[in-house]
Design an enzyme around this catalytic site. Sequence first.
Site, mmCIF file in Angstrom:
data_model
loop_
_atom_site.group_PDB
_atom_site.id
_atom_site.type_symbol
_atom_site.label_atom_id
_atom_site.label_comp_id
_atom_site.label_asym_id
_atom_site.label_seq_id
_atom_site.Cartn_x
_atom_site.Cartn_y
_atom_site.Cartn_z
ATOM 1 N N HIS A 1 0.986 -1.465 -0.012
ATOM 2 C CA HIS A 1 -0.047 0.066 0.078
ATOM 3 C C HIS A 1 0.830 1.142 0.087
ATOM 4 C CE1 HIS A 1 -2.238 -3.329 1.694
ATOM 5 N NE2 HIS A 1 -3.618 -2.554 1.333
ATOM 6 N N HIS B 1 -4.157 3.299 -3.273
ATOM 7 C CA HIS B 1 -4.204 2.600 -1.796
ATOM 8 C C HIS B 1 -3.396 1.224 -1.766
ATOM 9 C CE1 HIS B 1 -6.062 0.773 1.632
ATOM 10 N NE2 HIS B 1 -6.023 -0.426 0.771
ATOM 11 N N GLU C 1 -17.221 -4.259 25.240
ATOM 12 C CA GLU C 1 -16.227 -5.683 25.334
ATOM 13 C C GLU C 1 -15.356 -5.453 24.435
ATOM 14 O OE1 GLU C 1 -19.571 -5.607 24.780
ATOM 15 O OE2 GLU C 1 -20.473 -6.437 26.292
ATOM 16 N N HIS D 1 -28.105 -15.513 25.903
ATOM 17 C CA HIS D 1 -27.126 -15.477 26.970
ATOM 18 C C HIS D 1 -26.133 -16.844 27.007
ATOM 19 C CE1 HIS D 1 -28.604 -11.552 27.256
ATOM 20 N NE2 HIS D 1 -28.070 -11.159 28.406
HETATM 21 C C1 LIG Z 1 -11.144 -4.815 10.178
HETATM 22 C C2 LIG Z 1 -10.764 -4.591 8.715
HETATM 23 N N1 LIG Z 1 -11.513 -4.650 7.582
HETATM 24 C C3 LIG Z 1 -11.120 -4.606 6.414
HETATM 25 C C4 LIG Z 1 -9.868 -4.295 6.283
HETATM 26 C C5 LIG Z 1 -9.127 -4.210 4.774
HETATM 27 N N2 LIG Z 1 -8.833 -2.775 4.573
HETATM 28 C C6 LIG Z 1 -7.508 -2.572 4.502
HETATM 29 S S1 LIG Z 1 -7.596 -0.887 4.420
HETATM 30 C C7 LIG Z 1 -9.077 -0.586 3.957
HETATM 31 C C8 LIG Z 1 -9.700 0.591 4.017
HETATM 32 C C9 LIG Z 1 -8.920 1.719 3.331
HETATM 33 O O1 LIG Z 1 -9.011 2.979 3.842
HETATM 34 P P1 LIG Z 1 -8.411 3.860 4.729
HETATM 35 O O2 LIG Z 1 -8.757 3.339 6.111
HETATM 36 O O3 LIG Z 1 -9.140 5.220 4.618
HETATM 37 O O4 LIG Z 1 -7.175 3.939 4.195
HETATM 38 P P2 LIG Z 1 -6.436 4.574 3.133
HETATM 39 O O5 LIG Z 1 -6.904 3.848 1.843
HETATM 40 O O6 LIG Z 1 -7.039 6.188 2.996
HETATM 41 O O7 LIG Z 1 -5.008 4.468 3.511
HETATM 42 C C10 LIG Z 1 -9.979 -1.895 4.338
HETATM 43 C C11 LIG Z 1 -11.203 -2.001 4.114
HETATM 44 C C12 LIG Z 1 -8.986 -4.022 7.369
HETATM 45 N N3 LIG Z 1 -7.703 -3.881 7.132
HETATM 46 N N4 LIG Z 1 -9.220 -4.273 8.444
#
Ligand SMILES: Cc1ncc(C[n+]2csc(CCOP(=O)(O)OP(=O)(O)O)c2C)c(N)n1
Length: 706
Positions: free
Chosen positions: A75, A305, A455, A517
């Site tokens: 990334h 990204h 939690e 529960h």
């Molecule tokens: C709990 C979780 N769900 C999904 C992902 C997969 N994932 C990685 S980055 C991302 C989102 C990217 O958007 P952002 O957080 O704004 O990061 P940016 O692209 O701006 O660097 C996702 C859905 C993850 N890493 N963790």
Amino acid sequence: MGRVPRSGHIDSGGLHAIQPRKQAFSMNAQVSAMAAVAHNPRREPASMAVATHARMANAIRALAMDAVEQAKSGHPGMPMGMADVATVLFTRFLKFDPADPAWPDRDRFVLSAGHGSMLIYALLYLTGYESVTLEEIRRFRQLGSKTPGHPENFITAGIETTTGPLGQGLANAVGMAIAERHLAAEFGGIVDHRTYVIASDGDLMEGVSQEAIALAGHLKLNRLIVLFDDNGISIDGALSLTDSVDQVKRFESAGWNAWRIDGHDAAAIAAALDKAQASDKPVLIACKTTIGFGAPTKAGKASSHGSPLGADEIKGARERLGWSHPPFEIPADILAAWRKAGERSKGAHADWRRKLAAIDAGKRGEFERRMRGDLPENALAEAVAKVKRSFAAAAKDLATRAASELALEAIITAVPEMIGGSADLTGSNNTRTKTMKALSAADYAGRFIHYGVREHAMAAAMNGMALHGGVIPYSGTFLVFSDYARPAIRLAALIGERVIHVMTHDSIGLGEDGPTHQPVEHLASLRAIPNLLVFRPCDPVETVECWQLALQAKDRPSVLALTRQTVPQVRKTLDEANRCAMGAYEIAGAEKAQVSIFASGSEVAIALAAAKLLGSRGVAARVVSVPCMELFMQQPQATRSAIIGSARVKIAVEAGVRPGWDSIIGSDGVFVGMTTFGASAPYTELYKHFGITAEAVAEAALLKMN
Ligand SMILES: Cc1ncc(C[n+]2csc(CCOP(=O)(O)OP(=O)(O)O)c2C)c(N)n1
Ligand SMILES: [Mg+2]
């Protein structure tokens, strides 16, 4: 301790022209921002001796582009977008010493947006950590490298916590900030640091972030500073597709100070960090950035990204950024400036060592012991022995949750680093003993955290507390709600931290609250998590033994599954040894046993009654208590075989589902437990209704024998 002195050589000027300061996120603003970059690239005259902020930030960008390109995955967008923020933080604010990544009073830096791992790897290399060399950056994402796809604290020195599952790092940081305040309350000025977080849109969209920020705001953790990468982009595209939350208002309503800045303006970033350090509340700085900053066609777009930019795009970015150096090459003056930044806190570190040396030797020893994570073994052993003696002196029929409270009364005195808590079920979980004070904004010395109905953040904050060091967190909730904490429990197991989850109401035995529960699949599903210890003690004596084992498991999290309902004390005579240590042991023997009955927790009493019934029918049956399958599976084959025994019929009894038990009873063994969800009724009726009774076990054994 005052703020870390800043080095004077960094030029943060000249950036305003590159991006308008108040850049609202829109395509137009993006286009104009990029046009500005095109007309006024961050080019420096080659002769310039002083490395400027821009060139230092570009070093991060270049390493991120090159490493992702070489790995053919990763990334680049986020490290390129946050390079300016990270550069200001690491060169002027963060208190850290690359020569000693474990310095207890370092500031903690958490890259919650773990997908941007190249950002932290670049920072660790540039500032001079031994763990991340240029060679390791070239091996980004390869097997055995110090630069795995997402940051792993157990692989790379300098990484505070494993991140990647969005939201977790932010919640870990809340725990780190709690641990810092708690230890400062006890040890004074030798604990005096901040926790910084870089969080992305995704981090803030995750539900756990809400729980975590609410807790941090409530506890007024003003040493917690979150730098939000407000780039308006996530994987699917513009954030406008999915989100219209005003994050500044959201954080403010949770008791934070929050404001927006231009995340490419070094002066604005520094001013914001200055202001944040003086805040009386936790701080969110929403840094408006352009993802993939510098890339000619992919900047500001989701396409930067999560995949390599490609050769042409990288060439264009190098031109725009004025970075003419070959891949993985950092010019000597820039590297020197970065290395100098890495030495900024040497003085603070030395001062701190002097301060530590000057405090009372007993206190110093205690601080060092706690930070090493060593238990006061003798005191713990005495506390456990005392509790065992009292149970042996007068056998008690108790719910194991109540036995746990009795055990804790002795243990928390012996182990002062324990910090308890509950997610709003304190009276049900029995995790707060009479002497424990609450930890609050007014009294960080308290040892019990009322986590609220949170939690997930509780479990994630506990991971951060354990990672911070100096404390051993334990919690409370119902076993069924382990589902709400599971992502953080899984990470505790992955990172190998000692956190202890007391999870009561561990079966249909909780009765009237009914199937919502009543955990059914939870023991099996928790046992499926590698490196997690799942304890299910059968009586008061086993309960205190399991507490001891959970505390001694320095590199593993534990769950203590405890009953709501009363169970008989089956271990009536005093055993000096911890019989639960092997995970399973014969609790009732029989000559030439024809049947072996294995059980955990509240079902051990049922197994014992079944063995008696079988005995009265002339069938010799023995009983094995299995308080911890993981510890049992860890024993040598011969030990396991001896405990499993050679009786022809093997039966397991547990008021949950079968998976896991076959490793003891075999696929042809008989399992008496649950195959459906539970029901609402008094528990004695439920056990009959679902056929988990001594009679049913005896019947099943006889059937199998014939
Ligand atoms: C709990 C979780 N769900 C999904 C992902 C997969 N994932 C990685 S980055 C991302 C989102 C990217 O958007 P952002 O957080 O704004 O990061 P940016 O692209 O701006 O660097 C996702 C859905 C993850 N890493 N963790
Ligand atoms: Mg984003």
